[in-house]
Design an enzyme around this catalytic site. Structure first.
Site, mmCIF file in Angstrom:
data_model
loop_
_atom_site.group_PDB
_atom_site.id
_atom_site.type_symbol
_atom_site.label_atom_id
_atom_site.label_comp_id
_atom_site.label_asym_id
_atom_site.label_seq_id
_atom_site.Cartn_x
_atom_site.Cartn_y
_atom_site.Cartn_z
ATOM 1 C CB SER A 69 9.294 2.236 1.970
ATOM 2 O OG SER A 69 7.833 2.705 2.005
HETATM 3 C C1 LIG Z 1 5.112 4.656 3.656
HETATM 4 S S1 LIG Z 1 3.598 5.195 1.998
HETATM 5 C C2 LIG Z 1 3.654 4.190 1.264
HETATM 6 C C3 LIG Z 1 4.853 4.223 -0.214
HETATM 7 C C4 LIG Z 1 4.962 3.707 -1.311
HETATM 8 N N1 LIG Z 1 4.895 1.865 -1.433
HETATM 9 C C5 LIG Z 1 6.287 2.908 -1.900
HETATM 10 O O1 LIG Z 1 6.194 2.459 -2.479
HETATM 11 O O2 LIG Z 1 6.715 4.550 -2.632
HETATM 12 C C6 LIG Z 1 2.620 5.158 2.825
HETATM 13 C C7 LIG Z 1 0.921 5.391 2.047
HETATM 14 O O3 LIG Z 1 0.080 5.028 2.757
HETATM 15 C C8 LIG Z 1 -1.426 5.540 2.440
HETATM 16 N N2 LIG Z 1 -2.064 5.483 3.198
HETATM 17 C C9 LIG Z 1 -2.385 5.844 5.156
HETATM 18 N N3 LIG Z 1 -3.534 5.421 5.039
HETATM 19 C C10 LIG Z 1 -4.264 4.916 4.017
HETATM 20 C C11 LIG Z 1 -5.294 3.587 3.462
HETATM 21 N N4 LIG Z 1 -6.442 4.257 5.056
HETATM 22 N N5 LIG Z 1 -5.949 3.180 2.813
HETATM 23 C C12 LIG Z 1 -4.880 3.623 1.814
HETATM 24 N N6 LIG Z 1 -3.526 3.909 1.931
HETATM 25 C C13 LIG Z 1 -3.223 4.702 3.010
HETATM 26 C C14 LIG Z 1 -0.096 7.046 2.882
HETATM 27 O O4 LIG Z 1 -1.159 8.179 1.895
HETATM 28 C C15 LIG Z 1 1.290 6.953 1.614
HETATM 29 O O5 LIG Z 1 0.826 7.526 0.574
#
Ligand SMILES: C[S@@+](CC[C@H](N)C(=O)[O-])C[C@H]1O[C@@H](n2cnc3c(N)ncnc32)[C@H](O)[C@@H]1O
Length: 358
Positions: free
Chosen positions: A69
Site C-alpha cells: 500500500s
Molecule cells: C493491499 S493488500 C495488503 C497490503 C499489506 N497489508 C502490506 O502491508 O503490504 C490487500 C491484501 O488483502 C488480501 N485479502 C483479500 N481478501 C482477503 C481475505 N478474505 N482474507 C484475508 N486477506 C485477504 C489480499 O490477498 C491482499 O494481499
C-alpha cells in the site's frame, strides 16, 4: 520517506516514526513481480503503491490481487489504531508483510497476527519478515472468520476493502477495542469502537481505495467492467462536477451497491455487472454514454437525494454493527439516512470456541 510522512503531519506517534525509519520497505518491494524486482532500492521509498501479485482473469487479462500500500495510507491507518504498546492486533490482508513488520516493530512479534487469503503471499511474507527478524503469527485463511485462536483482540486492521463487517469479528474483540477498516463504498475509512457488544464509529474525511476482500486466492481483487452491449448517448442537465466527485461516491455506492465508480479525473466511468457509463462534458452540457443495461437515471436520482440531505461529506458517514444487524448511516445511527448492510457470514464460524470478552 519517514521524514516526508512526518513533515506532512501523517506520522506523529514517536514509536511509529521509529518503526517506519527502521523497517526496510525494499525487502518487501523487491519480492514484487515485474519491474519493481529490478528497480533501484530508492524506488521502494517513494510514496507509491507497488503491485505485488496478479491473477489471470477468465478473459486472459491480469488483475492485481495484492500490493504494497501507499506509505501515506499505511501511516494514516496505523496512527488511527492509537497504539500505546502491548495491544494484541489482528491484521486482515498480510500481502508481503510490510504492515505486519511495522506492527511487530511497534508492539513486539507476540502481539501481531496477520492473515491473508493467498497462501503464496503468506509464504513470501514469512520469508521477508524472517529476513528482518520478525516472527509474528501468520496464517493463510479467509479473514472473514477473523482468527479465533489468537483472540481477543484489542485492534483489528483491515487492509482490504469490505462491504460489511464480518460478524465473527464481534466475538473476537475485547471491550473498548478499535477497528480500522476501509469500506468498498466510496473508499470510506472507518474507525470503530467496540463497546457493550456493539461496534460503531465514523468515517474519516480522507478516502482510501483498497482491493476488495476476496473469498478465494484466484478471485480478481477488483472486478472489471468493460463497455459492452447496446450503446446510447445523451446530453443532460446535471452538475457534472458533483455527480462525478469523490464526495458523492460514498452515498452513491451505498444507495446503489451494484454501481461502482471505476475511474475519476479526466475520464469518469461507472460500472455495474451488466452496464457501463462514461461521463464527459461538452459545450452543451454533460454527455452520458451508456453501454448495456442502463443505470444512469438511478445515479441522477441518488445525486438529488444527496443534495437534499445537505451533500454529506465523508466524515458525516458512520457504521454500526450488532450481533444481528449492521447499517451505514449519516450523522447518527438512527438518522433518516440509513443503509442496511448484508452479512452472509455465519453467526459463529463452525467449530469455533469464542473467547469471552474481558
Ligand atoms: C493491499 S493488500 C495488503 C497490503 C499489506 N497489508 C502490506 O502491508 O503490504 C490487500 C491484501 O488483502 C488480501 N485479502 C483479500 N481478501 C482477503 C481475505 N478474505 N482474507 C484475508 N486477506 C485477504 C489480499 O490477498 C491482499 O494481499
Amino acid at each position: 520517506m519517514t521524514t516526508q510522512l512526518t513533515a506532512s503531519g501523517v506520522l506523529s506517534d514517536r514509536a511509529l516514526i521509529t518503526a517506519f525509519a527502521e523497517t526496510p520497505r525494499h525487502v518487501f518491494a523487491r519480492r514484487a513481480g515485474g519491474t519493481a524486482a529490478s528497480a533501484p532500492v530508492s524506488s521502494a521509498y517513494s510514496d507509491r503503491v507497488i503491485p505485488t501479485r496478479y491473477v489471470d482473469t477468465f478473459d486472459g487479462a491480469l488483475t492485481v490481487t495484492s500490493s504494497l500500500s501507499q506509505p501515506t495510507v499505511v501511516a494514516i491507518m496505523l496512527e488511527l489504531l492509537h497504539l500505546r504498546g502491548g495491544e494484541n492486533v489482528l491484521e486482515i490482508g498480510t500481502g508481503l508483510g510490510y504492515n505486519a513488520a511495522l506492527l511487530c516493530h511497534r508492539l513486539g512479534d507476540q502481539n501481531v497476527t496477520s492473515v491473508d487469503i493467498d497462501p503464496h503471499l503468506v509464504d513470501a511474507a514469512r520469508e521477508c519478515l524472517t529476513e528482518i527478524d520478525h516472527h509474528p503469527t501468520l496464517a493463510a485463511v479467509d479473514g472473514e472468520a477473523g482468527y479465533p485462536a489468537r483472540a481477543p483482540f484489542d485492534r483489528i486492521l483491515a487492509t482490504c476493502a469490505l462491504d460489511h463487517v464480518p460478524r465473527p469479528w464481534l466475538g473476537q474483540l475485547r471491550e473498548d477495542a478499535r477497528v480500522v477498516l476501509p469500506l468498498t463504498y466510496g473508499g470510506l475509512l472507518m474507525v470503530l469502537r467496540f463497546s457493550a457488544g456493539v461496534l460503531s464509529g465514523r468515517a474519516r474525511d480522507e478516502g482510501v481505495y483498497f482491493m476488495r476482500m476476496r473469498h478465494s486466492a484466484d478471485e480478481p481483487g477488483t472486478p472489471s467492467s468493460e463497455p459492452q452491449g447496446e450503446y446510447r448517448h445523451r446530453t443532460i442537465d446535471i452538475d457534472q462536477y458533483e455527480v462525478t466527485s469523490e464526495e458523492f461516491t460514498p452515498w452513491l455506492e451505498l444507495s446503489l451497491p451494484d454501481v461502482r465508480a471505476l475511474s475519476f479525473g479526466a475520464e469518469v466511468r461507472l460500472g455495474t455487472e451488466t452496464g457501463h457509463a462514461r461521463i464527459t462534458d461538452d459545450a452543451h452540457g454533460t454527455v452520458v454514454e451508456e453501454w448495456g443495461t442502463p443505470f444512469f437515471d438511478e445515479v441522477v436520482e441518488a445525486w438529488h437525494a444527496w443534495r437534499e440531505a445537505g451533500r454529506p461529506r465523508r466524515d458525516r458517514f458512520g457504521l454500526s454493527v450488532t450481533e444481528t444487524e449492521q447499517w451505514a448511516w449519516v450523522d447518527e445511527p438512527d438518522s433518516d439516512h440509513r443503509w442496511p448492510l448484508t452479512d452472509d457470514s455465519p453467526l459463529l464460524p463452525a467449530g469455533t470456541n469464542l473467547p469471552s470478552h474481558r
